[in-house]
Design a protein around this motif. Structure first.
Motif, PDB file in Angstrom:
ATOM      1  N   MET A 194       0.866  -1.185   0.000  1.00 41.65           N
ATOM      2  CA  MET A 194       0.000   0.000   0.000  1.00 41.65           C
ATOM      3  C   MET A 194       0.897   1.228   0.000  1.00 41.65           C
ATOM      4  SD  MET A 194      -3.199   1.081   2.471  1.00 41.65           S
ATOM      5  CE  MET A 194      -4.427   0.032   1.729  1.00 41.65           C
ATOM      6  N   HIS A 195       0.464   2.276  -0.711  1.00 48.03           N
ATOM      7  CA  HIS A 195       1.205   3.534  -0.598  1.00 48.03           C
ATOM      8  C   HIS A 195       0.381   4.493   0.245  1.00 48.03           C
ATOM      9  CE1 HIS A 195      -1.381   5.680  -3.510  1.00 48.03           C
ATOM     10  NE2 HIS A 195      -1.357   4.584  -4.252  1.00 48.03           N
ATOM     11  N   THR A 246       0.458   9.013   0.889  1.00 50.55           N
ATOM     12  CA  THR A 246       0.319  10.166   0.001  1.00 50.55           C
ATOM     13  C   THR A 246       1.632  10.477  -0.719  1.00 50.55           C
ATOM     14  OG1 THR A 246       0.751  11.612   1.879  1.00 50.55           O
ATOM     15  CG2 THR A 246      -1.560  11.233   1.301  1.00 50.55           C
ATOM     16  N   GLY A 247       2.577   9.529  -0.675  1.00 55.76           N
ATOM     17  CA  GLY A 247       3.816   9.691  -1.447  1.00 55.76           C
ATOM     18  C   GLY A 247       4.731  10.774  -0.909  1.00 55.76           C
ATOM     19  N   HIS A 248       4.637  11.062   0.383  1.00 53.81           N
ATOM     20  CA  HIS A 248       5.496  12.103   0.955  1.00 53.81           C
ATOM     21  C   HIS A 248       6.885  11.578   1.321  1.00 53.81           C
ATOM     22  CE1 HIS A 248       2.227  14.828   0.665  1.00 53.81           C
ATOM     23  NE2 HIS A 248       2.894  15.792   1.289  1.00 53.81           N
ATOM     24  N   SER A 249       7.147  10.304   1.086  1.00 61.90           N
ATOM     25  CA  SER A 249       8.522   9.820   1.247  1.00 61.90           C
ATOM     26  C   SER A 249       9.303  10.224   0.003  1.00 61.90           C
ATOM     27  CB  SER A 249       8.548   8.298   1.394  1.00 61.90           C
ATOM     28  OG  SER A 249       7.899   7.930   2.584  1.00 61.90           O
ATOM     29  N   VAL A 261      10.410   3.972  -1.356  1.00 59.55           N
ATOM     30  CA  VAL A 261       9.919   3.014  -0.362  1.00 59.55           C
ATOM     31  C   VAL A 261       8.472   2.570  -0.634  1.00 59.55           C
ATOM     32  CG1 VAL A 261       9.234   4.863   1.251  1.00 59.55           C
ATOM     33  CG2 VAL A 261       9.793   2.625   2.164  1.00 59.55           C
ATOM     34  N   ASP A 284       5.989  18.338  11.022  1.00 57.44           N
ATOM     35  CA  ASP A 284       5.616  19.707  10.666  1.00 57.44           C
ATOM     36  C   ASP A 284       4.654  19.827   9.488  1.00 57.44           C
ATOM     37  OD1 ASP A 284       7.342  19.095   8.622  1.00 57.44           O
ATOM     38  OD2 ASP A 284       8.920  20.477   9.251  1.00 57.44           O
ATOM     39  N   THR A 324      -0.642   9.882   5.251  1.00 54.38           N
ATOM     40  CA  THR A 324      -1.545   8.908   5.856  1.00 54.38           C
ATOM     41  C   THR A 324      -0.938   8.419   7.169  1.00 54.38           C
ATOM     42  OG1 THR A 324      -0.465   7.049   4.759  1.00 54.38           O
ATOM     43  CG2 THR A 324      -2.345   8.048   3.605  1.00 54.38           C
ATOM     44  N   SER A 330       4.992   4.061   9.293  1.00 56.87           N
ATOM     45  CA  SER A 330       5.853   3.006   8.724  1.00 56.87           C
ATOM     46  C   SER A 330       7.284   3.448   8.463  1.00 56.87           C
ATOM     47  CB  SER A 330       5.252   2.468   7.422  1.00 56.87           C
ATOM     48  OG  SER A 330       4.018   1.858   7.688  1.00 56.87           O
ATOM     49  N   THR A 350       8.079   8.612  11.040  1.00 58.77           N
ATOM     50  CA  THR A 350       7.856  10.067  11.044  1.00 58.77           C
ATOM     51  C   THR A 350       7.788  10.599  12.480  1.00 58.77           C
ATOM     52  OG1 THR A 350       6.771  10.031   8.910  1.00 58.77           O
ATOM     53  CG2 THR A 350       6.195  11.864  10.357  1.00 58.77           C
ATOM     54  N   GLY A 377       6.496  -1.138   5.515  1.00 58.88           N
ATOM     55  CA  GLY A 377       5.557  -1.929   4.718  1.00 58.88           C
ATOM     56  C   GLY A 377       6.054  -3.345   4.460  1.00 58.88           C
ATOM     57  N   GLY A 437       3.768  -6.437   6.560  1.00 57.39           N
ATOM     58  CA  GLY A 437       2.335  -6.603   6.364  1.00 57.39           C
ATOM     59  C   GLY A 437       1.702  -5.302   5.909  1.00 57.39           C
ATOM     60  N   ARG A 455       3.834  23.609   3.433  1.00 55.93           N
ATOM     61  CA  ARG A 455       5.070  23.430   2.647  1.00 55.93           C
ATOM     62  C   ARG A 455       4.691  23.183   1.195  1.00 55.93           C
ATOM     63  NH1 ARG A 455       7.721  24.713   6.427  1.00 55.93           N
ATOM     64  NH2 ARG A 455       8.634  23.484   8.065  1.00 55.93           N
ATOM     65  N   HIS A 477      16.549   8.562   8.220  1.00 56.40           N
ATOM     66  CA  HIS A 477      15.076   8.523   8.182  1.00 56.40           C
ATOM     67  C   HIS A 477      14.714   7.649   6.982  1.00 56.40           C
ATOM     68  CE1 HIS A 477      10.959   9.821   7.603  1.00 56.40           C
ATOM     69  NE2 HIS A 477      11.019  10.708   8.580  1.00 56.40           N
ATOM     70  N   GLY A 517      12.128   7.457   5.171  1.00 55.06           N
ATOM     71  CA  GLY A 517      11.355   8.065   4.077  1.00 55.06           C
ATOM     72  C   GLY A 517      12.146   9.146   3.347  1.00 55.06           C
TER      73      GLY A 517
HETATM   74  C1  LIG Z   1       6.770  18.324   2.897  1.00 54.88           C
HETATM   75  C2  LIG Z   1       7.165  17.146   3.758  1.00 54.88           C
HETATM   76  C3  LIG Z   1       7.300  17.331   5.133  1.00 54.88           C
HETATM   77  C4  LIG Z   1       7.680  16.259   5.943  1.00 54.88           C
HETATM   78  N1  LIG Z   1       7.818  16.462   7.293  1.00 54.88           N
HETATM   79  C5  LIG Z   1       8.255  15.446   8.083  1.00 54.88           C
HETATM   80  C6  LIG Z   1       8.446  15.623   9.489  1.00 54.88           C
HETATM   81  O1  LIG Z   1       8.195  16.694  10.045  1.00 54.88           O
HETATM   82  N2  LIG Z   1       8.937  14.568  10.199  1.00 54.88           N
HETATM   83  C7  LIG Z   1       9.248  13.386   9.618  1.00 54.88           C
HETATM   84  O2  LIG Z   1       9.708  12.477  10.312  1.00 54.88           O
HETATM   85  N3  LIG Z   1       9.019  13.161   8.305  1.00 54.88           N
HETATM   86  C8  LIG Z   1       8.534  14.166   7.536  1.00 54.88           C
HETATM   87  N4  LIG Z   1       8.333  13.930   6.200  1.00 54.88           N
HETATM   88  C9  LIG Z   1       8.477  12.565   5.686  1.00 54.88           C
HETATM   89  C10 LIG Z   1       7.110  11.833   5.689  1.00 54.88           C
HETATM   90  O3  LIG Z   1       6.407  12.027   6.886  1.00 54.88           O
HETATM   91  C11 LIG Z   1       7.330  10.316   5.540  1.00 54.88           C
HETATM   92  O4  LIG Z   1       8.089  10.046   4.416  1.00 54.88           O
HETATM   93  C12 LIG Z   1       5.999   9.526   5.506  1.00 54.88           C
HETATM   94  O5  LIG Z   1       6.282   8.162   5.383  1.00 54.88           O
HETATM   95  C13 LIG Z   1       5.068   9.904   4.374  1.00 54.88           C
HETATM   96  O6  LIG Z   1       3.798   9.327   4.569  1.00 54.88           O
HETATM   97  P1  LIG Z   1       2.883   8.947   3.324  1.00 54.88           P
HETATM   98  O7  LIG Z   1       1.478   8.766   3.756  1.00 54.88           O
HETATM   99  O8  LIG Z   1       3.118   9.934   2.245  1.00 54.88           O
HETATM  100  O9  LIG Z   1       3.476   7.535   2.943  1.00 54.88           O
HETATM  101  P2  LIG Z   1       4.254   7.053   1.635  1.00 54.88           P
HETATM  102  O10 LIG Z   1       5.473   7.902   1.492  1.00 54.88           O
HETATM  103  O11 LIG Z   1       3.335   6.975   0.502  1.00 54.88           O
HETATM  104  O12 LIG Z   1       4.690   5.593   2.105  1.00 54.88           O
HETATM  105  C14 LIG Z   1       5.643   5.439   3.127  1.00 54.88           C
HETATM  106  C15 LIG Z   1       5.794   3.958   3.462  1.00 54.88           C
HETATM  107  O13 LIG Z   1       4.641   3.511   4.159  1.00 54.88           O
HETATM  108  C16 LIG Z   1       4.171   2.330   3.551  1.00 54.88           C
HETATM  109  N5  LIG Z   1       2.734   2.225   3.764  1.00 54.88           N
HETATM  110  C17 LIG Z   1       1.778   3.105   3.442  1.00 54.88           C
HETATM  111  N6  LIG Z   1       0.579   2.621   3.813  1.00 54.88           N
HETATM  112  C18 LIG Z   1       0.805   1.428   4.382  1.00 54.88           C
HETATM  113  C19 LIG Z   1      -0.025   0.443   4.980  1.00 54.88           C
HETATM  114  N7  LIG Z   1      -1.350   0.599   5.035  1.00 54.88           N
HETATM  115  N8  LIG Z   1       0.544  -0.673   5.475  1.00 54.88           N
HETATM  116  C20 LIG Z   1       1.889  -0.847   5.430  1.00 54.88           C
HETATM  117  N9  LIG Z   1       2.714   0.042   4.865  1.00 54.88           N
HETATM  118  C21 LIG Z   1       2.175   1.171   4.360  1.00 54.88           C
HETATM  119  C22 LIG Z   1       4.526   2.493   2.083  1.00 54.88           C
HETATM  120  O14 LIG Z   1       4.499   1.285   1.384  1.00 54.88           O
HETATM  121  C23 LIG Z   1       5.920   3.037   2.246  1.00 54.88           C
HETATM  122  O15 LIG Z   1       6.794   2.000   2.568  1.00 54.88           O
HETATM  123  C24 LIG Z   1       7.958  14.976   5.368  1.00 54.88           C
HETATM  124  C25 LIG Z   1       7.838  14.809   3.976  1.00 54.88           C
HETATM  125  C26 LIG Z   1       7.445  15.891   3.178  1.00 54.88           C
HETATM  126  C27 LIG Z   1       7.351  15.689   1.698  1.00 54.88           C
END
Ligand SMILES: Cc1cc2nc3c(=O)[nH]c(=O)nc-3n(C[C@H](O)[C@H](O)[C@H](O)COP(=O)(O)OP(=O)(O)OC[C@H]3O[C@@H](n4cnc5c(N)ncnc54)[C@H](O)[C@@H]3O)c2cc1C
Length: 429
Positions: A42-43, A45-48, A52, A105, A110, A116, A119, A165, A168, A294, A384, A386
């Motif tokens: 599962m992904h 919102t792609g903020h990594s 990953v 911040d 999600t 995962s 964060t 991820g 599971g 941001r 980190h 992500g």
């Molecule tokens: C503008 C910005 C600001 C940020 N600020 C911070 C901050 O303040 N602190 C910090 O620590 N990080 C920060 N980050 C990093 C961000 O919080 C992490 O990269 C986080 O993982 C993104 O969450 P996502 O929902 O986009 O997950 P994604 O990046 O889409 O996925 C992350 C991982 O989670 C896995 N995953 C998603 N859903 C599931 C599920 N249901 N089961 C199992 N695995 C799953 C995915 O497969 C992947 O491995 C920031 C990133 C950005 C772009």
């Protein structure tokens, strides 16, 4: 259709895309993928910034698996489905008079995605979201839905909390919450030497400390957030818009485009920009203070270091930037966190300082990031999950005391590597 992450650095062209709406539908998707010989992930919102969240098999979208499903005021816990965003959770908690203890911040991520990769925010009793978890529901590779916590399969719980991820698909998460609270935010410019000298005193004296240093200058900005019983006194809407939207996003975006085109101007532009950092103070609900907007896309590498080494490493990173002549237009962010208990958390078992290095989206980050990364590695740094880094399983294993335990849980939960992808193979083996 090609999936892209926020920074545009990772793309995926999966064999199949599904949008499950219930934990049972996730379990069915996992069983189907296993039968068809496809990998599944599962992904969020792609903020990594890394790849990953990418898969070549079945990509599960998070948006239908969303919403708060249980509130237990006696236990002070709230359970939400995996695809709920932090923004949605905060809004719901605010309506219930509740709050998370701490967060990073931004809030579009999600819950499952943020947890995962480990964060985190800064300060507090727990800085990471995974540290605030009481229980997880997930589907393992056998297609079974399991609920795990400190009493029920604690090994799977500690592994899956920051599990990339790889053990599971998480379907629901139970967070410890507390009554809604206000934070008194104070932002003040500070000289470089003063920040380095006072950093540990600041961290000890405030609930949350977040600092920024602008390369090529002696200027820093320090934000402290402290719990208060004072009523809300937010910034005026006009001031918040001018400073947080117009200056920090629209104008900073223009500056970023300019310095990307003319990198030799970076030191002068940074000196001018840093002079614009002024003092301000306000009181608001916790999540409104933690979260910033941001909109300018960037690339980031962030490492945790043992707390006592943080400022010395920051000083060395500055020397390295000056020696190498890299033109760095984005600030270095400095946060401090208590230890975590999730096995793959980058602050597992130690008080930490996080140093985060950024460049604009049009800049080749590699010379700067790999150069600084060598320094961070020499000082027992952990990346980190992500954010950008070049580490591999062989050199990561010695940095994590519970690495072998994590590997054993992964072997049990996913013996055929149904949940693997290229990134996970690189960093976990
Ligand atoms: C503008 C910005 C600001 C940020 N600020 C911070 C901050 O303040 N602190 C910090 O620590 N990080 C920060 N980050 C990093 C961000 O919080 C992490 O990269 C986080 O993982 C993104 O969450 P996502 O929902 O986009 O997950 P994604 O990046 O889409 O996925 C992350 C991982 O989670 C896995 N995953 C998603 N859903 C599931 C599920 N249901 N089961 C199992 N695995 C799953 C995915 O497969 C992947 O491995 C920031 C990133 C950005 C772009």
């Amino acid at each position: 259709m090609t999936w892209r992450n926020w920074s545009g650095l990772a793309t995926a062209d999966p064999a199949k895309v599904l949008a499950p709406a219930t934990p049972e539908q996730v379990a069915e998707a996992v069983r189907d993928a296993a039968r068809s010989g496809l990998r599944v992930r599962m992904h969020g919102t792609g903020h990594s910034f890394t790849d990953v969240a990418v898969t070549d098999g079945v990509h599960l979208q998070p948006h239908r698996l969303s919403g708060v499903v249980a509130v237990d005021r006696r236990a002070m816990t709230v359970t939400a489905l995996a695809g709920t965003t932090l923004h949605e959770l905060n809004a719901r908690l605010e309506a219930l008079g509740l709050a998370l203890h701490n967060m990073g911040d931004v809030d579009p991520q999600t819950l499952a995605g943020a947890v995962s990769t480990g964060t985190h925010g800064t300060g507090g009793v727990t800085a990471s979201l995974s540290g605030q978890l009481e229980a997880l529901q997930l589907v393992t590779a056998d297609g079974e839905l399991r609920t795990v916590d400190r009493d029920h399969d604690p090994e799977l719980f500690h592994a899956a909390r920051v599990g990339l991820g790889a053990v599971g698909v998480i379907t629901a998460l139970t967070f410890r919450v507390e009554p809604a609270f206000h934070l008194h935010a104070v932002e003040q410019p500070m000289a470089w030497e003063e920040l380095l000298e006072r950093h540990s005193t600041l961290v000890e004296g405030h609930h949350h400390v977040d600092a920024y240093w602008f390369p090529h200058t002696d200027r820093c900005l320090v934000k402290t957030n402290d719990r208060t019983l004072e009523p809300p006194a937010p910034l005026s809407r006009r001031r918040a818009w001018v400073e947080d939207e117009l200056l920090s996003n629209t104008a900073f975006g223009a500056v970023d485009r300019f310095t990307t085109r003319f990198p030799r101007t970076v030191p002068t532009v940074n000196r001018l920009t840093a002079r614009g950092w002024g003092a301000r103070e306000y009181v608001d609900l916790s999540h409104r203070v933690f979260v910033a907007s941001r909109r300018v896309v960037f690339r980031e590498m962030e490492y945790s270091l043992p707390r006592e080494q943080g400022m010395a490493v920051l000083r060395e990173a500055r020397r390295l930037i000056e020696r190498q002549g890299w033109k760095v237009a984005w600030p270095v962010e400095i946060r401090a966190t208590p230890p975590d208990e999730a096995w793959l958390s980058s602050t597992y078992g130690r008080d930490s300082v996080y140093l985060a290095f950024h460049v604009g989206q049009g800049v080749d980050h590699r010379p700067y990031f790999t150069g600084v990364e060598r320094l961070l590695r020499e000082h027992d740094g952990r990346p980190h999950w992500g954010k950008l880094h070049t580490r591999t399983a062989a050199d990561l294993a010695p940095a994590y005391p519970r690495w072998a335990d994590f590997a054993a849980v992964r072997d049990r939960a996913d013996p055929e590597r149904l949940f693997a992808n290229d990134y996970v193979e690189r960093v976990l083996g």
